[in-house]
Scaffold this motif. Structure first.
Motif, PDB file in Angstrom:
ATOM      1  N   LYS A  54      -3.918  -4.559 -10.310  1.00 10.03           N
ATOM      2  CA  LYS A  54      -4.216  -4.762  -8.896  1.00 10.03           C
ATOM      3  C   LYS A  54      -4.217  -3.430  -8.146  1.00 10.03           C
ATOM      4  CE  LYS A  54      -1.030  -6.363  -6.017  1.00 10.03           C
ATOM      5  NZ  LYS A  54      -0.119  -7.275  -5.308  1.00 10.03           N
ATOM      6  N   ALA A  55      -3.347  -2.481  -8.566  1.00 13.98           N
ATOM      7  CA  ALA A  55      -3.241  -1.202  -7.872  1.00 13.98           C
ATOM      8  C   ALA A  55      -2.602  -0.162  -8.788  1.00 13.98           C
ATOM      9  CB  ALA A  55      -2.421  -1.346  -6.597  1.00 13.98           C
ATOM     10  N   VAL A  56      -2.893   1.100  -8.484  1.00 12.18           N
ATOM     11  CA  VAL A  56      -2.270   2.234  -9.169  1.00 12.18           C
ATOM     12  C   VAL A  56      -1.660   3.111  -8.080  1.00 12.18           C
ATOM     13  CG1 VAL A  56      -2.600   4.234 -10.658  1.00 12.18           C
ATOM     14  CG2 VAL A  56      -3.983   2.172 -11.019  1.00 12.18           C
ATOM     15  N   ASN A  57      -0.338   3.296  -8.150  1.00 11.48           N
ATOM     16  CA  ASN A  57       0.377   4.161  -7.212  1.00 11.48           C
ATOM     17  C   ASN A  57       0.683   5.467  -7.924  1.00 11.48           C
ATOM     18  OD1 ASN A  57       0.870   2.186  -4.969  1.00 11.48           O
ATOM     19  ND2 ASN A  57       1.822   1.093  -6.668  1.00 11.48           N
ATOM     20  N   MET A  58       0.373   6.590  -7.281  1.00 14.26           N
ATOM     21  CA  MET A  58       0.539   7.892  -7.925  1.00 14.26           C
ATOM     22  C   MET A  58       1.360   8.835  -7.066  1.00 14.26           C
ATOM     23  SD  MET A  58      -3.417   8.058  -8.916  1.00 14.26           S
ATOM     24  CE  MET A  58      -3.728   7.084  -7.472  1.00 14.26           C
ATOM     25  N   ARG A  59       2.098   9.700  -7.747  1.00 18.60           N
ATOM     26  CA  ARG A  59       2.785  10.821  -7.103  1.00 18.60           C
ATOM     27  C   ARG A  59       2.333  12.092  -7.804  1.00 18.60           C
ATOM     28  NH1 ARG A  59       8.976   9.234  -5.947  1.00 18.60           N
ATOM     29  NH2 ARG A  59       8.549   7.784  -4.269  1.00 18.60           N
ATOM     30  N   GLN A  73       1.873  11.329  -2.302  1.00 16.52           N
ATOM     31  CA  GLN A  73       1.682   9.968  -2.802  1.00 16.52           C
ATOM     32  C   GLN A  73       0.260   9.495  -2.518  1.00 16.52           C
ATOM     33  OE1 GLN A  73       5.616   7.520  -2.609  1.00 16.52           O
ATOM     34  NE2 GLN A  73       5.035   8.069  -0.554  1.00 16.52           N
ATOM     35  N   TYR A  74      -0.315   8.835  -3.525  1.00 14.12           N
ATOM     36  CA  TYR A  74      -1.657   8.261  -3.403  1.00 14.12           C
ATOM     37  C   TYR A  74      -1.643   6.845  -3.950  1.00 14.12           C
ATOM     38  CZ  TYR A  74      -4.179  12.555  -2.250  1.00 14.12           C
ATOM     39  OH  TYR A  74      -4.669  13.655  -1.618  1.00 14.12           O
ATOM     40  N   VAL A  75      -2.604   6.046  -3.509  1.00 13.19           N
ATOM     41  CA  VAL A  75      -2.779   4.696  -4.032  1.00 13.19           C
ATOM     42  C   VAL A  75      -4.271   4.388  -4.105  1.00 13.19           C
ATOM     43  CG1 VAL A  75      -2.655   3.537  -1.769  1.00 13.19           C
ATOM     44  CG2 VAL A  75      -2.045   2.294  -3.839  1.00 13.19           C
ATOM     45  N   ILE A  76      -4.630   3.639  -5.143  1.00 12.59           N
ATOM     46  CA  ILE A  76      -5.955   3.045  -5.239  1.00 12.59           C
ATOM     47  C   ILE A  76      -5.713   1.587  -5.628  1.00 12.59           C
ATOM     48  CG2 ILE A  76      -6.293   3.806  -7.628  1.00 12.59           C
ATOM     49  CD1 ILE A  76      -9.315   4.002  -6.952  1.00 12.59           C
ATOM     50  N   SER A  77      -6.346   0.668  -4.898  1.00  9.78           N
ATOM     51  CA  SER A  77      -6.037  -0.742  -5.110  1.00  9.78           C
ATOM     52  C   SER A  77      -7.288  -1.598  -5.069  1.00  9.78           C
ATOM     53  CB  SER A  77      -5.039  -1.229  -4.050  1.00  9.78           C
ATOM     54  OG  SER A  77      -5.677  -1.341  -2.801  1.00  9.78           O
ATOM     55  N   TRP A  78      -7.063  -2.895  -5.200  1.00  7.75           N
ATOM     56  CA  TRP A  78      -8.157  -3.855  -5.192  1.00  7.75           C
ATOM     57  C   TRP A  78      -8.940  -3.800  -3.888  1.00  7.75           C
ATOM     58  CZ3 TRP A  78      -8.445  -7.923  -1.714  1.00  7.75           C
ATOM     59  CH2 TRP A  78      -7.306  -8.163  -0.960  1.00  7.75           C
ATOM     60  N   GLU A  79      -8.308  -3.365  -2.808  1.00  7.15           N
ATOM     61  CA  GLU A  79      -8.987  -3.259  -1.519  1.00  7.15           C
ATOM     62  C   GLU A  79     -10.058  -2.177  -1.512  1.00  7.15           C
ATOM     63  OE1 GLU A  79      -5.397  -2.521   0.574  1.00  7.15           O
ATOM     64  OE2 GLU A  79      -5.182  -4.605   1.200  1.00  7.15           O
ATOM     65  N   ASP A  80      -9.989  -1.249  -2.465  1.00  6.55           N
ATOM     66  CA  ASP A  80     -10.958  -0.154  -2.534  1.00  6.55           C
ATOM     67  C   ASP A  80     -12.180  -0.487  -3.382  1.00  6.55           C
ATOM     68  OD1 ASP A  80      -9.305   1.571  -0.996  1.00  6.55           O
ATOM     69  OD2 ASP A  80      -8.075   1.918  -2.777  1.00  6.55           O
ATOM     70  N   VAL A  81     -12.155  -1.617  -4.044  1.00  6.10           N
ATOM     71  CA  VAL A  81     -13.267  -2.023  -4.912  1.00  6.10           C
ATOM     72  C   VAL A  81     -14.199  -2.926  -4.114  1.00  6.10           C
ATOM     73  CG1 VAL A  81     -13.892  -3.204  -7.052  1.00  6.10           C
ATOM     74  CG2 VAL A  81     -11.770  -1.881  -6.929  1.00  6.10           C
ATOM     75  N   PRO A  82     -15.495  -2.589  -4.061  1.00  2.00           N
ATOM     76  CA  PRO A  82     -16.420  -3.438  -3.304  1.00  2.00           C
ATOM     77  C   PRO A  82     -16.508  -4.838  -3.905  1.00  2.00           C
ATOM     78  CG  PRO A  82     -17.576  -1.576  -4.330  1.00  2.00           C
ATOM     79  CD  PRO A  82     -16.137  -1.445  -4.669  1.00  2.00           C
TER      80      PRO A  82
END
Length: 118
Positions: A54-59, A73-82
């Protein structure tokens, strides 16, 4: 030669989204010595369902001589997928899982990446 750095317990609590500036994110990844990530999965009430990302949280950690390390800190999640209107929720979850796994593979080509806390 051994270098000793002091880890700060305080770091920027503001999480940045990868998709707000992917080129800038990749540049910071290339300049970081370590990238730690943790994964989040879609939840399901059935234990035998395949776990889908669902998401990848990064430091990102950037160690500077005689300074405290910089931690971002960064995040990429399901909200970023069209989301395509023709996809069901289950199909969309599979699409998100594939997108995030491809993202992790790409990330591992740019830096020292590992899963878990530092």
């Amino acid at each position: 030669m051994t270098t000793i750095v002091e880890f700060s317990k305080a770091y920027s609590r503001q999480t940045q989204r990868v998709m707000d500036g992917k080129a800038a994110f990749l540049e910071k990844v290339r300049n970081s010595q370590l990238v730690a990530y943790s994964l989040e999965y879609f939840s399901s009430c059935f234990l035998d369902d395949k776990r889908l990302l669902k998401a990848v949280n990064m430091r990102l950690y950037n160690f500077k001589a005689e300074h405290r390390p910089e931690t971002i800190q960064y995040v990429i999640s399901w909200e970023d997928v069209p989301h395509d209107e023709g996809l069901s929720w289950q199909q969309f979850q599979v699409k998100v899982n594939r997108y995030l796994r491809d993202f992790l593979e790409e990330l591992q080509t740019h830096s020292n990446v590992f899963e878990g806390p530092l």
